[in-house]
Design an enzyme around this catalytic site. Structure first.
Site, PDB file in Angstrom:
ATOM      1  N   ASP A 322      70.874  73.006  23.056  1.00 11.32           N
ATOM      2  CA  ASP A 322      69.070  73.768  24.004  1.00 11.32           C
ATOM      3  C   ASP A 322      69.271  74.489  25.435  1.00 11.32           C
ATOM      4  O   ASP A 322      70.372  73.610  25.826  1.00 11.32           O
ATOM      5  CB  ASP A 322      67.983  72.940  24.109  1.00 11.32           C
ATOM      6  CG  ASP A 322      67.340  72.770  24.875  1.00 11.32           C
ATOM      7  OD1 ASP A 322      66.487  73.514  24.041  1.00 11.32           O
ATOM      8  OD2 ASP A 322      66.809  71.980  25.730  1.00 11.32           O
ATOM      9  N   GLU A 351      70.698  78.707  22.698  1.00  9.00           N
ATOM     10  CA  GLU A 351      69.212  79.174  23.206  1.00  9.00           C
ATOM     11  C   GLU A 351      69.116  80.196  24.269  1.00  9.00           C
ATOM     12  O   GLU A 351      69.498  79.072  25.639  1.00  9.00           O
ATOM     13  CB  GLU A 351      68.628  77.913  22.935  1.00  9.00           C
ATOM     14  CG  GLU A 351      66.642  78.143  23.498  1.00  9.00           C
ATOM     15  CD  GLU A 351      65.883  77.452  23.899  1.00  9.00           C
ATOM     16  OE1 GLU A 351      65.163  77.321  23.632  1.00  9.00           O
ATOM     17  OE2 GLU A 351      66.523  76.370  24.004  1.00  9.00           O
TER      18      GLU A 351
END
Length: 610
Positions: A322, A351
């Site tokens: 993330d 990400e």
């Protein structure tokens, strides 16, 4: 005198480590040195030692006396039970702590990971299926189940995932990416899992650590892979360490909270001010998510070992990380390298939510863009947000202009040269943070079919977001809860059970069939996994591209116009040479590719050429 002796006895008797992390480790790791964190009241007053001739190479004590970090060298140390002893100032043992060195699974270091041969199914555990209603709410966690609250806990869990693995496999998926499952004890909105409060413990509302191991094993029985959603950038404000920080610099302080400006370009902008860069990297996402300081060696070691611990413990097959580009970029590069040094074939997709391919390519391992400033992230894979951006809305453009419609999709692939490993980027039309494409396209099945055909046939690793395969829609403008609806049939009493063919509506079955057909077909197609790409400039909003290798050729035709189009095939002679026809994967029909082709509006052909 008696009171003094009683006080001394009480201090010694109750001296202990309340937490030991990692809770155990393994013999025979690539890096034989590892660090054990001991936490307990005033534990830093004691001097640690360890049994069986194991060498302590470093002891770190911080301004918080409740922590001590002990590094040991386990080179040539076999699996066994160690004993740490903690002595007081008078060289007397105040307490001891058992510590297990386990035996690694055979072949653990060379484990395979997900590749472009896989399809990744993204699900949110709380919203997927409730397999065990008994753990919906627990006494040790703050937020209780409330399905009436779109942003509350709904009760989905690991058992629900396990019970529906055959459904996921039927879709053609070979890997499962679940949003974080570790404990998130926030008082509100804890269902998404990104504000973790204990990174060594599965949230009890999802199950137990043993349940997570069972999920991993059940996936492997089906020749499927488990991808853990790892968060290096931040924890939740309820994390036990945040409530008693080991050191002031464990999290970024301004002092206290200051929000990120979210301007990730400051990470490489040569003209960026130091203030703007710091605000992006060190700023917090929200007040409930303390921003971790990866430039602190203790923090970096803690995160690295936690990640490796989960890989080894749960037999993981990959990570999705993330907010990768919000981390301290030198620190996150070291974190990534430490993991891939330990597991050379382990894939990690980060990400990097940027629309410019130059900016995204910067973050992939061995990037020529990053090399300009001598930076290497060591990150094997990035997420193709530029393609996502095109797929979200392009099929609403009935006419193609200079940079919209199919031209926007085409433009994305013109930048493939930027990526050092184009087959190792994640391609998707939506995820848990975006509008659902079925919302954007008004439930138009034809537009969904075009989007999925592209995701299934272009270079890279395709990812499908749960529920799209049955036509689920959701508007992020109404809040995150609207793009994260419960999967119908995942809860007892649901009127519609889309997990079974008998329970699906006619419309849901239509979506399911095309999704399953495309991704099941893709499983065995090496030409899609690793083949080359040749595409042609869109004309009249019709886009044609080929995937090919020495053995096979696939021709994809996307007509994004509202009406039917007839076009000649002579301009594709470079790739059609020697081919007479193609079999459409979606319909089974044979198409003569030596003559003009007519394709109805908003439709797609995926032709295996013969």
């Amino acid at each position: 005198m008696k009171k003094l002796l009683l006080l001394l006895f009480t201090t010694i008797a109750f001296a202990q480590a309340d937490k030991v992390e990692p809770p155990f480790w393994w013999a025979g790791m690539h890096n034989p040195e590892f660090q054990v964190m001991f936490y307990g009241k005033n534990i830093a007053q004691y001097t640690p030692s360890v049994s069986n001739g194991v060498v302590i190479t470093n002891v770190v004590k911080t301004e918080n006396p409740n922590y001590v970090f002990v590094t040991i060298d386990t080179k040539n140390v076999p699996a066994q039970q160690l004993t740490f002893s903690f002595k007081n100032s008078k060289d007397k043992v105040a307490f001891t702590q058992k510590y297990e060195m386990k035996t690694r699974k055979e072949g653990s270091a060379t484990r395979e990971s997900y590749t472009s041969a896989d399809m990744m199914y993204l699900l949110m555990p709380d919203r997927f299926a409730n397999g065990n209603p008994n753990n919906d709410s627990t006494k040790d966690t703050n937020e209780k189940v409330n399905r009436e609250n779109a942003n509350g806990r709904h009760g989905g869990d690991i058992e629900g995932i396990i019970k529906n693995l055959d459904y996921i496999k039927e879709l053609g998926a070979t890997a499962v990416w679940a949003t974080p499952l570790c404990e998130d004890n926030d008082k509100r909105g804890s269902y998404h899992g990104y504000g973790q409060s204990d990174v060594y413990k599965i949230d009890p509302r999802y199950g137990t650590n043993e349940d997570y191991l069972r999920l991993s094993a059940e996936l492997k029985k089906r020749d499927m892979k488990l991808v853990l959603d790892y968060v290096t950038n931040h924890w939740g404000a309820e994390h036990w360490m945040y409530k008693d920080l080991p050191t002031y610099e464990w999290v970024h302080q301004f002092p206290g909270y200051s929000q990120s400006n979210y301007r990730m370009t400051t990470q490489f902008d040569p003209n960026a001010s130091a203030a703007d860069k710091r605000q992006c990297v060190d700023g917090w996402f929200v007040p409930s998510m303390p921003d971790l300081n990866q430039s602190n060696p203790l923090v970096l070691k803690y995160l690295t070992q936690n990640a490796i611990w989960w890989i080894e413990y749960a037999d993981l097959d990959g990570f999705r990380v993330d907010t990768y580009s919000y981390n301290d970029k030198e620190g996150i590069a070291k974190w990534t390298k430490a993991i891939t040094d330990e597991y050379p074939y382990f894939n990690i997709v980060g990400e990097v939510w940027m629309q410019n391919p130059v900016h995204m390519a910067y973050w992939q391992k061995d990037s020529k863009v990053g090399a300009i400033e001598s930076y290497n992230s060591n990150l094997p894979s990035v997420m193709d947000f530029a393609l996502y951006d095109a797929l979200q809305w392009s099929f609403n453009d009935d006419q193609s202009g200079w940079d919209n419609g199919m031209q926007k999709v085409y433009n994305n692939f013109t930048n493939d040269f930027l990526y050092p490993n184009i087959n190792s980027i994640l391609v998707f039309a939506e995820n848990h943070d975006t509008n659902r494409i079925n919302q954007n396209y008004g439930g138009d099945f034809k537009k969904y079919q075009m989007a999925m055909a592209i995701v299934a046939t272009v270079r890279g690793i395709p990812q499908l977001y749960y529920g799209s395969e049955i036509g689920m829609a959701g508007d992020k403008g109404k809040g995150d809860g609207d793009i994260r609806h419960d999967f119908p049939g995942g809860w007892a009493g649901d009127s519609n059970n889309a997990f079974t063919k008998a329970g699906r509506t006619k419309e849901q079955q239509q979506y399911f069939d095309v999704t399953s057909k495309l991704f099941t077909w893709r499983k065995s197609k090496e030409v899609i996994h690793t083949g080359k790409t040749m595409h042609y400039l869109p004309q009249d909003n019709v886009y044609v591209y080929f995937r090919y290798n020495d053995k096979e050729t696939v021709m994809v035709v996307v007509n994004n116009a509202a009406d039917s189009k007839t076009f000649g095939t002579a301009r594709f002679a470079e790739r059609l040479n020697g081919f007479a026809s193609g079999s459409d994967v979606l319909t089974g029909k044979s198409i003569d590719v030596t003559k003009d082709i007519t394709l109805e509006g908003k439709s797609v052909l995926v032709l295996e050429l013969k």
